[in-house]
Design a protein around this motif. Structure first.
Motif, PDB file in Angstrom:
ATOM      1  N   LEU A 143       0.824  -1.203   0.000  1.00 31.19           N
ATOM      2  CA  LEU A 143       0.000   0.000   0.000  1.00 31.19           C
ATOM      3  C   LEU A 143       0.866   1.263   0.000  1.00 31.19           C
ATOM      4  CD1 LEU A 143      -3.026  -0.788   2.333  1.00 31.19           C
ATOM      5  CD2 LEU A 143      -3.036  -0.428  -0.127  1.00 31.19           C
ATOM      6  N   ILE A 146       2.020   1.717  -3.513  1.00 33.52           N
ATOM      7  CA  ILE A 146       0.963   2.255  -4.373  1.00 33.52           C
ATOM      8  C   ILE A 146       0.827   3.764  -4.169  1.00 33.52           C
ATOM      9  CG2 ILE A 146      -1.543   2.241  -4.770  1.00 33.52           C
ATOM     10  CD1 ILE A 146      -1.450  -0.784  -4.216  1.00 33.52           C
ATOM     11  N   VAL A 330      -9.541  -4.379  -0.214  1.00 30.23           N
ATOM     12  CA  VAL A 330      -8.577  -5.203  -0.956  1.00 30.23           C
ATOM     13  C   VAL A 330      -9.139  -5.577  -2.319  1.00 30.23           C
ATOM     14  CG1 VAL A 330      -7.368  -7.419  -0.975  1.00 30.23           C
ATOM     15  CG2 VAL A 330      -7.467  -6.084   1.126  1.00 30.23           C
ATOM     16  N   LEU A 333      -8.787  -2.583  -4.580  1.00 31.44           N
ATOM     17  CA  LEU A 333      -7.390  -2.410  -4.972  1.00 31.44           C
ATOM     18  C   LEU A 333      -6.975  -3.451  -6.012  1.00 31.44           C
ATOM     19  CD1 LEU A 333      -5.406  -1.562  -1.720  1.00 31.44           C
ATOM     20  CD2 LEU A 333      -5.553  -0.191  -3.809  1.00 31.44           C
ATOM     21  N   SER A 334      -7.354  -4.700  -5.777  1.00 32.61           N
ATOM     22  CA  SER A 334      -6.962  -5.754  -6.712  1.00 32.61           C
ATOM     23  C   SER A 334      -7.635  -5.560  -8.059  1.00 32.61           C
ATOM     24  CB  SER A 334      -7.291  -7.138  -6.141  1.00 32.61           C
ATOM     25  OG  SER A 334      -8.688  -7.291  -5.972  1.00 32.61           O
ATOM     26  N   LEU A 351      -1.609  -9.037  -4.738  1.00 34.64           N
ATOM     27  CA  LEU A 351      -1.996  -8.013  -3.769  1.00 34.64           C
ATOM     28  C   LEU A 351      -2.787  -8.613  -2.618  1.00 34.64           C
ATOM     29  CD1 LEU A 351      -3.054  -4.778  -5.686  1.00 34.64           C
ATOM     30  CD2 LEU A 351      -1.180  -5.082  -4.080  1.00 34.64           C
TER      31      LEU A 351
END
Length: 407
Positions: A143, A146, A330, A333-334, A351
């Motif tokens: 994270l 990112i 999550v 994000l994925s 991830l």
């Protein structure tokens, strides 16, 4: 034959997994002799993930400088993408709560002997930042990586003319590491076959029942989301006329997505469908190309399924509000970092593994699910971009936009 050719790589992976399962069933614990071949594949993927995520995200953000005049469209688009992704994740959360996958086999996680208790504020700081640049090179700080990539992309775009050479470097780096992933994926059939031979050899056929349960769960949920969810979105965007025009034009993109297994390959027919629906040119040519990269409702559905599955297999508690909120985050994000990588989203799956601190053995477990659910996931991903462009148009042009197009 053309459609079969599009899924040729996925079919190779499925055949390799099936061979591994057969070897594991036939030879039992003796099949663990193949474990090093599986470990090589896992290590290669994790070796590449840090630079790949950095270059892909930083280059995407840096390239957005040409869309400054479309700031309102971009803002509405991101809100729609996030909202529909959250809805998709919640729907699958309900499904896996009612029908939990991965519960029949328990694989123990080796935990460190001592752990340090941190406050929420300390956990937040450690999640999104690191004290030293070198720490960004570890996949355990994904994270923070990112966030760093987004800041680099923003800084590059805001620098203007002087930042263009660096932007080209980021884009070049993204292309190079995409190609490296493609090269590594040539080894995927061998790696997955070896890993599943070892997995089944260790834990037996009971694990197969968990996979069947997960796959059987995904298909009806994805199809219902496609039929009911997209109809509701189209109604929100344009009322009854919106629903009619959506379903009059969406079947060709849906079939194309199923046939090609690629949101990018579906983009031309998606643009045509959006034009026929009446989505303005600047909106459809902004939302659909970006949506092909960062808007993936089908991937959000599968991400929640994968998380629930691996929690069940590793005997982890998948209950509670905070657990569910984290899973939704999550999944988003994925979905955002998913891209046209052969084999169906290994980056998103990496991830999931890294953000939850799961052992590396969890990666091929959930990757097998990704391979099997890829066709309906791609269909939901691609067609979801079209209905999202309708909602963005409703936000920008007002509630009567589709009536104006009809008139």
């Amino acid at each position: 034959m053309g459609k079969l050719r599009a899924y040729r790589f996925s079919m190779f992976l499925l055949i390799a997994i099936l061979l591994g399962v057969i070897i594991g069933l036939l030879f039992g614990e003796k099949a663990t002799v193949l474990k090093p071949f599986g470990d090589i594949f896992i290590n290669l993927l994790f070796m590449i993930v840090v630079p790949l995520v950095f270059f892909s995200i930083a280059s995407s953000v840096a390239s957005m400088e040409s869309l400054k005049r479309l700031g309102k469209i971009m803002g509405s688009m991101m809100l729609v993408f996030i909202a529909t992704g959250i809805i998709a994740a919640i729907i699958m959360l309900i499904a896996v709560t009612i029908y939990p996958p991965g519960a029949e086999v328990s694989v123990q996680i080796v935990s460190p002997e001592t752990t340090e208790d941190l406050s929420f504020a300390e956990q937040l700081v450690n999640t999104f930042t690191v004290p030293d640049f070198m720490n960004l090179l570890s996949r355990s700080n994904m994270l923070a990586l990112i966030l760093f990539a987004v800041l680099i992309g923003l800084g590059t775009g805001l620098t203007g003319e002087a930042g263009k050479p660096f932007a080209r470097f980021l884009i070049s780096g993204s292309e190079v590491f995409m190609k490296v992933i493609k090269l590594v994926m040539y080894y995927a059939p061998i790696g997955l076959m070896a890993y599943f031979a070892t997995l089944i050899g260790d834990f037996g056929a009971a694990l197969l029942g968990d996979y069947a349960k997960a796959i059987i769960l995904y298909y009806p949920v994805a199809i219902l989301y496609f039929l009911i969810g997209f109809t509701l979105y189209a109604f929100i965007a344009g009322g009854k006329v919106g629903v009619i025009k959506f379903w009059q034009n969406i079947l060709t993109p849906a079939v194309t997505a199923l046939g090609t297994g690629s949101s990018f390959a579906t983009l031309p027919v998606n643009l045509t469908a959006a034009k026929q629906i009446g989505v303005p040119k600047d909106i459809r040519e902004t939302v659909l190309p970006l949506g092909a990269t960062i808007h993936m409702d089908g991937s959000c559905l599968s991400a929640i399924l994968k998380i629930a599955f691996v929690f069940g297999v590793f005997n982890m508690d998948f209950t509670g509000f905070s657990t569910f909120v984290t899973a939704i985050g999550v999944a988003l994000l994925s979905g955002i970092v998913m891209s046209g990588i052969p084999g169906g989203g290994f980056i998103g799956e990496m991830l999931i593994v890294t953000l939850y601190g799961l052992p590396v053995q969890a990666l091929p477990m959930i990757s097998a699910i990704g391979v099997v659910v890829d066709p309906p996931a791609t269909m939901v991903n691609a067609t979801g971009d079209t209905v999202a462009s309708m909602i963005v148009t409703r936000t920008i042009e007002g509630k009567d936009w589709i009536q104006q197009e009809v008139d």
